[in-house]
Design a protein around this motif. Sequence first.
Motif, PDB file in Angstrom:
ATOM      1  N   ARG A 126       0.837  -1.215   0.000  1.00  0.00           N
ATOM      2  CA  ARG A 126       0.000   0.000   0.000  1.00  0.00           C
ATOM      3  C   ARG A 126       0.864   1.254   0.000  1.00  0.00           C
ATOM      4  NH1 ARG A 126      -5.535  -0.972   1.537  1.00  0.00           N
ATOM      5  NH2 ARG A 126      -5.803  -3.167   2.057  1.00  0.00           N
ATOM      6  N   GLU A 127       1.913   1.252   0.836  1.00  0.00           N
ATOM      7  CA  GLU A 127       2.795   2.428   0.908  1.00  0.00           C
ATOM      8  C   GLU A 127       3.483   2.711  -0.423  1.00  0.00           C
ATOM      9  OE1 GLU A 127       5.575   1.800   4.068  1.00  0.00           O
ATOM     10  OE2 GLU A 127       3.994   1.715   5.586  1.00  0.00           O
ATOM     11  N   ASN A 128       3.889   1.645  -1.107  1.00  0.00           N
ATOM     12  CA  ASN A 128       4.632   1.795  -2.356  1.00  0.00           C
ATOM     13  C   ASN A 128       3.763   1.639  -3.602  1.00  0.00           C
ATOM     14  OD1 ASN A 128       7.451   2.150  -1.344  1.00  0.00           O
ATOM     15  ND2 ASN A 128       6.900   0.247  -0.297  1.00  0.00           N
ATOM     16  N   LYS A 129       2.463   1.537  -3.402  1.00  0.00           N
ATOM     17  CA  LYS A 129       1.497   1.428  -4.501  1.00  0.00           C
ATOM     18  C   LYS A 129       1.849   0.297  -5.468  1.00  0.00           C
ATOM     19  CE  LYS A 129       0.212   6.186  -4.048  1.00  0.00           C
ATOM     20  NZ  LYS A 129       0.864   7.445  -4.091  1.00  0.00           N
ATOM     21  N   GLU A 135       1.117  -3.420  -7.121  1.00  0.00           N
ATOM     22  CA  GLU A 135       0.013  -4.303  -7.474  1.00  0.00           C
ATOM     23  C   GLU A 135       0.425  -5.751  -7.205  1.00  0.00           C
ATOM     24  OE1 GLU A 135      -3.094  -3.449  -8.498  1.00  0.00           O
ATOM     25  OE2 GLU A 135      -2.435  -1.396  -8.071  1.00  0.00           O
TER      26      GLU A 135
END
Length: 132
Positions: free
Chosen positions: A77-80, A82
């Motif tokens: 989530r922090e580093n986006k 997938e």
Amino acid sequence: MRRFLSVLLLVSLLAGCDQLGIESATVVAEKRGADGKAIGAACRHAGRAIEDCYTLNKKAEKASVYAGWREMDDYMRENKLEPVVPVIKPEEPKPKPKPPAEGEDAADAEAAADAGDAKSGGKGHAKAAGGH
């Protein structure tokens, strides 16, 4: 004095067990925890639900699997990032063979089941599936 020396010798020998390749309970527990965290992180990275991860890794400690899954979730989530879709599907358990009918040998029942699969294109007995 003799008893003291015997105990001292025994303690010093047991202290060297790690050097002999014998792992202590603490080391084994740490490895299992680390393995569980790695499994959880890999499951999350692959986009698997935590429940699926538990099902696919029954021997792993659930708490450590969850900790690894959660850490990877936060990181992604922090580093986006997938999820990476797994290419290899997990193996599905093979169906258990039916018990032989009365008076029938187990080998005969297995051969009959294999012959039925070959006739129906590997989809089992057509009559058993409701088809004709």
